[in-house]
Motif scaffolding. Sequence first.
Motif, PDB file in Angstrom:
ATOM      1  N   VAL A  34       0.838  -1.203   0.000  1.00 19.04           N
ATOM      2  CA  VAL A  34       0.000   0.000   0.000  1.00 19.04           C
ATOM      3  C   VAL A  34       0.872   1.252   0.000  1.00 19.04           C
ATOM      4  N   MET A  35       1.901   1.283   0.831  1.00 21.34           N
ATOM      5  CA  MET A  35       2.800   2.436   0.897  1.00 21.34           C
ATOM      6  C   MET A  35       3.519   2.634  -0.441  1.00 21.34           C
ATOM      7  N   SER A  36       3.960   1.552  -1.046  1.00 22.79           N
ATOM      8  CA  SER A  36       4.638   1.629  -2.338  1.00 22.79           C
ATOM      9  C   SER A  36       3.692   2.180  -3.400  1.00 22.79           C
ATOM     10  N   PHE A  37       2.447   1.737  -3.384  1.00 22.07           N
ATOM     11  CA  PHE A  37       1.448   2.231  -4.333  1.00 22.07           C
ATOM     12  C   PHE A  37       1.200   3.720  -4.131  1.00 22.07           C
ATOM     13  N   LEU A  38       1.043   4.137  -2.871  1.00 22.65           N
ATOM     14  CA  LEU A  38       0.789   5.551  -2.586  1.00 22.65           C
ATOM     15  C   LEU A  38       1.955   6.438  -3.016  1.00 22.65           C
ATOM     16  N   VAL A  39       3.172   6.018  -2.718  1.00 22.49           N
ATOM     17  CA  VAL A  39       4.349   6.810  -3.090  1.00 22.49           C
ATOM     18  C   VAL A  39       4.484   6.862  -4.613  1.00 22.49           C
ATOM     19  N   SER A  40       4.273   5.740  -5.286  1.00 25.38           N
ATOM     20  CA  SER A  40       4.355   5.717  -6.751  1.00 25.38           C
ATOM     21  C   SER A  40       3.286   6.614  -7.372  1.00 25.38           C
ATOM     22  N   SER A  41       2.071   6.554  -6.833  1.00 31.01           N
ATOM     23  CA  SER A  41       0.989   7.400  -7.349  1.00 31.01           C
ATOM     24  C   SER A  41       1.305   8.874  -7.152  1.00 31.01           C
ATOM     25  N   LEU A  42       1.808   9.216  -5.979  1.00 34.57           N
ATOM     26  CA  LEU A  42       2.157  10.607  -5.697  1.00 34.57           C
ATOM     27  C   LEU A  42       3.270  11.093  -6.616  1.00 34.57           C
ATOM     28  N   ASN A  43       4.288  10.258  -6.819  1.00 34.22           N
ATOM     29  CA  ASN A  43       5.383  10.623  -7.731  1.00 34.22           C
ATOM     30  C   ASN A  43       4.887  10.786  -9.163  1.00 34.22           C
ATOM     31  N   GLU A  44       4.011   9.899  -9.596  1.00 35.30           N
ATOM     32  CA  GLU A  44       3.480   9.972 -10.954  1.00 35.30           C
ATOM     33  C   GLU A  44       2.632  11.232 -11.138  1.00 35.30           C
ATOM     34  N   ARG A  45       1.820  11.546 -10.147  1.00 36.02           N
ATOM     35  CA  ARG A  45       0.986  12.749 -10.218  1.00 36.02           C
ATOM     36  C   ARG A  45       1.858  14.005 -10.249  1.00 36.02           C
ATOM     37  N   THR A  46       2.902  14.041  -9.433  1.00 35.52           N
ATOM     38  CA  THR A  46       3.819  15.179  -9.414  1.00 35.52           C
ATOM     39  C   THR A  46       4.523  15.335 -10.755  1.00 35.52           C
TER      40      THR A  46
END
Length: 195
Positions: A26-38
Amino acid sequence: MLLDRECMVSLTDQILPLVGVALGAVMSFLVSSLNERTRWRRQQSVRWDEHRLTAYAEYAHAVKELAARYQMMAAARGLVSGPMPLEPTPEVLADIGELESRRSALSETLGLLGDTEANTASKMLDHCLWRLECLARGVATEVEQNWDEAYQEFRDARSRYVERARASLGVSGVVARDVAWPAAWRPVTRSSSPQ
């Protein structure tokens, strides 16, 4: 009771790693999503900044081109000296009409892409440009104004526009105006020329 305790420990030993793996996923997904959005937002910002830069620059160039033509027409009327005089022939007026159409179209693009401050400054610049046109063509207005005053107002409005456009693009610093020519480059007047 010992058996129940061993089952609980065994069950806990099995669940804790699964919870850790799930939490890590879950943490990996959230960090990846945040990085992709940024990254996507940064790409969009750069993309629109490029379009904004083009709109700001093309509009400024069109305004400058029209002002130069009006200054040449003003020279033909004796309002200013310096530029090559340009008589307002039908061909010249048609050419100016095309330049004005181009400026108007670029102004529309600017209205879509520019920020409020830059767009407001562009409208003031338009008004000053049209004032030059009236003077160059000899169109009477309610308030009399000489060419030099009107041209200075135009230059000030153009400087404000450039400042607002630069701020919109995040460009820091100030554009220098009226930098003195080096003495060696200044034209020699007849009265000060060597005999």
